[in-house]
Scaffold this active site. Structure first.
Site, short mmCIF file in Angstrom:
data_model
loop_
_atom_site.label_atom_id
_atom_site.label_comp_id
_atom_site.label_asym_id
_atom_site.label_seq_id
_atom_site.Cartn_x
_atom_site.Cartn_y
_atom_site.Cartn_z
N ARG A 40 0.83 -1.21 0.00
CA ARG A 40 0.00 0.00 0.00
C ARG A 40 0.86 1.27 0.00
NH1 ARG A 40 -5.20 -0.81 3.04
NH2 ARG A 40 -6.08 -2.68 2.11
N ASP A 146 -16.30 9.40 7.52
CA ASP A 146 -15.18 8.46 7.38
C ASP A 146 -13.90 9.26 7.58
OD1 ASP A 146 -15.03 5.43 5.98
OD2 ASP A 146 -13.15 6.57 5.92
C1 LIG Z 1 -14.07 -1.96 5.80
S1 LIG Z 1 -14.70 -0.34 5.64
C2 LIG Z 1 -16.35 -0.59 6.19
C3 LIG Z 1 -17.33 0.25 5.41
C4 LIG Z 1 -18.81 0.08 5.80
N1 LIG Z 1 -19.04 0.51 7.16
C5 LIG Z 1 -19.29 -1.33 5.60
O1 LIG Z 1 -19.46 -2.06 6.58
O2 LIG Z 1 -19.47 -1.74 4.45
C6 LIG Z 1 -13.94 0.50 7.03
C7 LIG Z 1 -13.98 2.01 6.91
O3 LIG Z 1 -13.57 2.56 8.16
C8 LIG Z 1 -12.81 3.73 7.91
N2 LIG Z 1 -11.95 4.02 9.09
C9 LIG Z 1 -10.83 3.39 9.50
N3 LIG Z 1 -10.34 3.96 10.61
C10 LIG Z 1 -11.18 4.98 10.91
C11 LIG Z 1 -11.21 5.95 11.95
N4 LIG Z 1 -10.26 6.01 12.90
N5 LIG Z 1 -12.22 6.86 11.95
C12 LIG Z 1 -13.18 6.83 10.99
N6 LIG Z 1 -13.22 5.93 9.99
C13 LIG Z 1 -12.21 5.02 9.95
C14 LIG Z 1 -12.01 3.37 6.67
O4 LIG Z 1 -11.56 4.52 5.99
C15 LIG Z 1 -13.03 2.56 5.86
O5 LIG Z 1 -13.72 3.34 4.94
#
Ligand SMILES: C[S@@+](CC[C@H](N)C(=O)[O-])C[C@H]1O[C@@H](n2cnc3c(N)ncnc32)[C@H](O)[C@@H]1O
Length: 275
Positions: A40, A146
């Protein structure tokens, strides 16, 4: 570590990345994520024409360096889809019909989608709300947040590949999407009424939350899995303060929080009720 790698990436560099992303985004990277981190971030080193990870990581010593945003974007996992874990949307629909039939534009249902990625999740919520109320502009406000700014940009556009909606019913496709043609064929776009129900903002779950009022429902799915237990429970405590009594918290399929039973009662299938 394999020596045929394009960039120098030592165990110390990996540990440094682990610390930076944990301190700034709460994400716990296990040792198994070494290759993932390399691949990445390799793109970022290539972009900067840097050959060693330690040199790249020096950029981040400046807290305000623009590379911080790219670093965090590169290490987040954004996998999502429309109506992922579909049973949650069935539950949402029943909950809305049972509890919010009297909602109005002045007193709308307030929903927070707390890790909304590229938008499929908040738009699935919006479609469910529209269907439950039987109107395309129901009395509901959805805040979608996000950490990753790139996914938010895509979410705000609301443009997706046609195959991402293949599992939706013909009625849903017709009611909620415009089909692209010409240069945009093979793509679909969320209808503006749906888009206007959702406000997208950047928010790091680990930082202060600027929202003042409480929500009726919170979706925080498939993100807490990346956090360690203390961070998860700290967040649950904060969620409980932002959710009305009796409100629902939807979490991901592999997330469970038995030690939060004083604030959240497990209803079923990863849906918690605020006590
Ligand atoms: C695997 S995706 C899940 C997306 C959606 N909630 C779903 O279940 O389909 C995880 C998301 O969490 C976000 N994320 C990771 N760390 C975070 C943080 N500290 N605060 C807010 N969002 C975060 C990532 O950018 C990503 O878009």
């Amino acid at each position: 570590m394999s020596s045929d790698r394009e960039f120098v990436f030592t165990a110390n560099d990996f540990a440094h990345v682990q610390k930076l992303i944990y301190d700034n985004a709460g994400i716990s990277l296990s040792e198994q994520k070494n290759d993932l981190v390399y691949s990445r971030l390799a793109k970022r080193l290539r972009k900067h024409k840097i050959h060693r990870f330690d040199t790249y990581l020096q950029l981040l010593e400046d807290e305000k360096h623009p590379e911080w945003e790219e670093f965090i974007n590169a290490l987040t996992t954004n996998l999502t889809s429309f109506f992922r874990e579909n049973h949650h949307f069935t539950r949402l629909s029943h909950h809305l019909k049972d509890n919010f039939s009297r909602a109005t534009k002045d007193k709308p249902v307030k929903i927070w989608c707390a890790a909304s990625s590229t938008g499929e999740e908040p738009y699935s919520i919006a479609m469910t709300v529209a269907s439950a109320f039987g109107k395309i502009n129901p009395p509901a406000r959805i805040l979608a947040t996000d950490l990753d700014t790139k996914v938010l940009d895509k979410a705000i556009q609301g443009i997706y590949q046609l195959d991402t909606i293949e599992k939706l019913s013909a009625v849903q496709k017709e009611r909620f999407f415009f089909r692209g043609n010409g240069k945009s064929s093979g793509q679909v776009m969320m209808r503006p009424e749906l888009k206007s129900m959702v406000t997208f903002n950047q928010l790091n779950l680990l930082s202060d939350w600027p929202m003042k009022g409480k929500f009726d429902l919170i979706f925080c799915r498939n993100v807490m899995i990346y956090f360690d237990k203390p961070t998860q429970y700290k967040l649950l405590d904060k969620f409980s303060k932002h959710l009305n009594k009796g409100g629902l918290l939807f979490v991901g399929h592999s997330e469970s929080f038995p030690d939060a039973s004083h604030i959240f009662k497990l209803d079923k299938q990863t849906v918690y009720i605020r006590c």
